[in-house]
Design a protein around this motif. Structure first.
Motif, PDB file in Angstrom:
ATOM      1  N   LEU A   1      -0.667   1.557  32.379  1.00  0.00           N
ATOM      2  CA  LEU A   1       0.080   0.188  31.945  1.00  0.00           C
ATOM      3  C   LEU A   1      -0.426  -0.914  32.411  1.00  0.00           C
ATOM      4  O   LEU A   1      -0.570  -1.850  31.000  1.00  0.00           O
ATOM      5  CB  LEU A   1       1.524   0.363  32.659  1.00  0.00           C
ATOM      6  N   ALA A   2      -0.794  -1.192  33.252  1.00  0.00           N
ATOM      7  CA  ALA A   2      -0.640  -2.946  33.763  1.00  0.00           C
ATOM      8  C   ALA A   2      -2.392  -3.367  33.298  1.00  0.00           C
ATOM      9  O   ALA A   2      -2.039  -4.278  32.555  1.00  0.00           O
ATOM     10  CB  ALA A   2      -0.770  -3.088  35.247  1.00  0.00           C
ATOM     11  N   ASP A   3      -3.572  -2.164  33.412  1.00  0.00           N
ATOM     12  CA  ASP A   3      -4.308  -2.709  32.723  1.00  0.00           C
ATOM     13  C   ASP A   3      -4.559  -2.912  31.407  1.00  0.00           C
ATOM     14  O   ASP A   3      -5.183  -3.743  31.143  1.00  0.00           O
ATOM     15  CB  ASP A   3      -5.542  -1.319  32.600  1.00  0.00           C
ATOM     16  N   GLY A   4      -3.272  -2.128  30.382  1.00  0.00           N
ATOM     17  CA  GLY A   4      -3.472  -2.240  29.011  1.00  0.00           C
ATOM     18  C   GLY A   4      -2.870  -3.333  29.225  1.00  0.00           C
ATOM     19  O   GLY A   4      -3.257  -3.909  28.352  1.00  0.00           O
ATOM     20  N   LEU A   5      -1.221  -3.742  29.590  1.00  0.00           N
ATOM     21  CA  LEU A   5      -1.146  -5.587  29.392  1.00  0.00           C
ATOM     22  C   LEU A   5      -2.130  -6.473  29.511  1.00  0.00           C
ATOM     23  O   LEU A   5      -2.703  -7.124  29.309  1.00  0.00           O
ATOM     24  CB  LEU A   5       0.174  -5.432  30.535  1.00  0.00           C
ATOM     25  N   ARG A   6      -2.832  -6.254  30.650  1.00  0.00           N
ATOM     26  CA  ARG A   6      -3.982  -7.291  30.573  1.00  0.00           C
ATOM     27  C   ARG A   6      -5.162  -7.051  29.896  1.00  0.00           C
ATOM     28  O   ARG A   6      -5.188  -8.164  29.327  1.00  0.00           O
ATOM     29  CB  ARG A   6      -4.593  -6.539  32.274  1.00  0.00           C
ATOM     30  N   LEU A   7      -5.360  -6.292  29.326  1.00  0.00           N
ATOM     31  CA  LEU A   7      -5.926  -5.836  28.029  1.00  0.00           C
ATOM     32  C   LEU A   7      -5.886  -6.848  27.184  1.00  0.00           C
ATOM     33  O   LEU A   7      -6.130  -7.752  26.214  1.00  0.00           O
ATOM     34  CB  LEU A   7      -6.594  -4.547  27.614  1.00  0.00           C
ATOM     35  N   ARG A   8      -4.600  -6.979  27.217  1.00  0.00           N
ATOM     36  CA  ARG A   8      -4.036  -7.711  25.656  1.00  0.00           C
ATOM     37  C   ARG A   8      -3.514  -9.108  25.956  1.00  0.00           C
ATOM     38  O   ARG A   8      -2.763  -9.391  25.543  1.00  0.00           O
ATOM     39  CB  ARG A   8      -2.855  -6.977  25.707  1.00  0.00           C
ATOM     40  N   GLY A   9      -4.058  -9.577  27.480  1.00  0.00           N
ATOM     41  CA  GLY A   9      -3.779 -10.818  27.654  1.00  0.00           C
ATOM     42  C   GLY A   9      -2.709 -11.045  29.043  1.00  0.00           C
ATOM     43  O   GLY A   9      -2.308 -12.493  28.819  1.00  0.00           O
ATOM     44  N   CYS A  10      -2.316 -10.310  28.876  1.00  0.00           N
ATOM     45  CA  CYS A  10      -0.986 -10.725  29.782  1.00  0.00           C
ATOM     46  C   CYS A  10      -1.103 -11.051  31.628  1.00  0.00           C
ATOM     47  O   CYS A  10      -2.380 -10.196  31.669  1.00  0.00           O
ATOM     48  CB  CYS A  10      -0.031  -9.638  29.611  1.00  0.00           C
ATOM     49  N   GLU A  11      -0.316 -11.858  32.058  1.00  0.00           N
ATOM     50  CA  GLU A  11      -0.745 -11.912  33.372  1.00  0.00           C
ATOM     51  C   GLU A  11       0.332 -10.665  34.356  1.00  0.00           C
ATOM     52  O   GLU A  11       1.680 -10.817  33.872  1.00  0.00           O
ATOM     53  CB  GLU A  11      -0.350 -13.130  34.022  1.00  0.00           C
ATOM     54  N   VAL A  12      -0.052 -10.093  35.051  1.00  0.00           N
ATOM     55  CA  VAL A  12       0.975  -8.884  35.458  1.00  0.00           C
ATOM     56  C   VAL A  12       0.813  -8.640  36.784  1.00  0.00           C
ATOM     57  O   VAL A  12      -0.437  -9.170  37.981  1.00  0.00           O
ATOM     58  CB  VAL A  12       0.333  -7.327  34.806  1.00  0.00           C
ATOM     59  N   ARG A  13       1.517  -8.333  37.440  1.00  0.00           N
ATOM     60  CA  ARG A  13       1.339  -8.840  38.645  1.00  0.00           C
ATOM     61  C   ARG A  13       2.771  -7.272  39.281  1.00  0.00           C
ATOM     62  O   ARG A  13       3.365  -7.495  38.619  1.00  0.00           O
ATOM     63  CB  ARG A  13       2.884 -10.012  39.465  1.00  0.00           C
ATOM     64  N   VAL A  14       1.888  -6.336  40.026  1.00  0.00           N
ATOM     65  CA  VAL A  14       2.420  -4.923  40.335  1.00  0.00           C
ATOM     66  C   VAL A  14       3.554  -4.842  41.557  1.00  0.00           C
ATOM     67  O   VAL A  14       2.974  -5.448  42.367  1.00  0.00           O
ATOM     68  CB  VAL A  14       1.666  -3.852  40.672  1.00  0.00           C
ATOM     69  N   VAL A  15       4.555  -4.980  41.298  1.00  0.00           N
ATOM     70  CA  VAL A  15       5.995  -4.571  42.545  1.00  0.00           C
ATOM     71  C   VAL A  15       6.752  -3.174  42.262  1.00  0.00           C
ATOM     72  O   VAL A  15       6.613  -2.934  41.874  1.00  0.00           O
ATOM     73  CB  VAL A  15       6.486  -5.869  42.645  1.00  0.00           C
ATOM     74  N   GLU A  16       5.848  -3.378  43.804  1.00  0.00           N
ATOM     75  CA  GLU A  16       6.578  -1.654  44.100  1.00  0.00           C
ATOM     76  C   GLU A  16       8.046  -1.857  44.380  1.00  0.00           C
ATOM     77  O   GLU A  16       8.485  -1.990  44.871  1.00  0.00           O
ATOM     78  CB  GLU A  16       5.972  -1.101  45.638  1.00  0.00           C
ATOM     79  N   ALA A  17       8.613  -0.940  43.163  1.00  0.00           N
ATOM     80  CA  ALA A  17      10.707  -1.280  43.798  1.00  0.00           C
ATOM     81  C   ALA A  17      10.918   0.173  44.303  1.00  0.00           C
ATOM     82  O   ALA A  17      11.801  -0.812  44.736  1.00  0.00           O
ATOM     83  CB  ALA A  17      10.657  -1.087  41.978  1.00  0.00           C
ATOM     84  N   TYR A  18      10.044   0.912  44.411  1.00  0.00           N
ATOM     85  CA  TYR A  18      11.130   1.460  45.577  1.00  0.00           C
ATOM     86  C   TYR A  18       9.452   3.307  46.211  1.00  0.00           C
ATOM     87  O   TYR A  18       8.836   2.897  45.068  1.00  0.00           O
ATOM     88  CB  TYR A  18      12.147   2.319  44.797  1.00  0.00           C
ATOM     89  N   ARG A  19      10.199   3.519  47.211  1.00  0.00           N
ATOM     90  CA  ARG A  19       9.597   4.204  47.873  1.00  0.00           C
ATOM     91  C   ARG A  19       9.803   5.730  47.991  1.00  0.00           C
ATOM     92  O   ARG A  19      11.330   5.516  48.990  1.00  0.00           O
ATOM     93  CB  ARG A  19       8.235   3.852  48.401  1.00  0.00           C
ATOM     94  N   MET A  20       9.420   6.541  48.100  1.00  0.00           N
ATOM     95  CA  MET A  20      10.069   7.619  48.218  1.00  0.00           C
ATOM     96  C   MET A  20       9.181   7.973  49.445  1.00  0.00           C
ATOM     97  O   MET A  20       8.114   8.458  49.999  1.00  0.00           O
ATOM     98  CB  MET A  20       9.677   8.965  46.889  1.00  0.00           C
ATOM     99  N   HIS A  21      10.245   8.698  50.926  1.00  0.00           N
ATOM    100  CA  HIS A  21       9.783   8.545  52.328  1.00  0.00           C
ATOM    101  C   HIS A  21      10.551  10.536  51.804  1.00  0.00           C
ATOM    102  O   HIS A  21      11.392  10.554  51.883  1.00  0.00           O
ATOM    103  CB  HIS A  21      10.383   8.270  52.685  1.00  0.00           C
ATOM    104  N   PRO A  22      10.079  11.776  52.727  1.00  0.00           N
ATOM    105  CA  PRO A  22      10.028  12.985  53.013  1.00  0.00           C
ATOM    106  C   PRO A  22      11.450  12.300  53.443  1.00  0.00           C
ATOM    107  O   PRO A  22      11.424  11.779  55.165  1.00  0.00           O
ATOM    108  CB  PRO A  22       8.873  13.610  53.161  1.00  0.00           C
ATOM    109  N   ALA A  23      13.230  13.442  53.589  1.00  0.00           N
ATOM    110  CA  ALA A  23      13.926  12.738  54.493  1.00  0.00           C
ATOM    111  C   ALA A  23      13.449  14.427  55.412  1.00  0.00           C
ATOM    112  O   ALA A  23      13.114  15.026  55.557  1.00  0.00           O
ATOM    113  CB  ALA A  23      14.854  13.788  53.836  1.00  0.00           C
ATOM    114  N   LYS A  24      13.800  14.152  56.626  1.00  0.00           N
ATOM    115  CA  LYS A  24      13.866  14.901  58.069  1.00  0.00           C
ATOM    116  C   LYS A  24      14.934  16.359  57.247  1.00  0.00           C
ATOM    117  O   LYS A  24      15.582  16.111  56.949  1.00  0.00           O
ATOM    118  CB  LYS A  24      14.548  14.542  59.132  1.00  0.00           C
ATOM    119  N   ALA A  25      14.284  17.280  58.201  1.00  0.00           N
ATOM    120  CA  ALA A  25      14.715  18.372  57.570  1.00  0.00           C
ATOM    121  C   ALA A  25      15.820  18.753  57.995  1.00  0.00           C
ATOM    122  O   ALA A  25      16.806  18.217  59.472  1.00  0.00           O
ATOM    123  CB  ALA A  25      13.965  20.021  57.990  1.00  0.00           C
TER     124      ALA A  25
END
Length: 102
Positions: A1-25
């Motif tokens: 998605l980011a690359d496609g937007l950049r190709l169309r002239g957009c300035e893109v900054r990718v931000v990690e909104a959340y991250r999945m972490h395995p829970a303990k058993a």
């Protein structure tokens, strides 16, 4: 998605909104409670995967928030009792109530 937007002239900054972490058993006591449950509600395909990692069968009533989550339930070989419509918290609760009353 980011690359496609950049190709169309957009300035893109990718931000990690959340991250999945395995829970303990979970402990044996919690697993026993889960196995006694009448229903389970899944709100995301990743939660279906986490439940499957517990290596226990789901309760008889499985309710999914939407079609992608419902598909993941089927991919695990389980059956959906219902899929929320609308795909929201209210829809999920309504689907649960309708499934239990059926």
């Amino acid at each position: 998605l980011a690359d496609g937007l950049r190709l169309r002239g957009c300035e893109v900054r990718v931000v990690e909104a959340y991250r999945m972490h395995p829970a303990k058993a979970p402990g044996a006591e919690l697993l026993a409670e889960v196995q006694r449950a009448d229903a389970v509600l899944f709100t995301a395909p990743s939660l279906v995967d986490c439940f499957a990692d517990l290596s226990i069968s789901p309760p008889p009533c499985v309710v999914s928030i939407g079609p992608r989550t419902a598909q993941r339930v089927c991919d695990q070989g389980w059956q959906n009792a219902a899929v929320a419509d609308p795909h929201s918290e209210d829809g999920l609760i309504t689907a649960l109530i309708n499934s239990i009353e059926a």
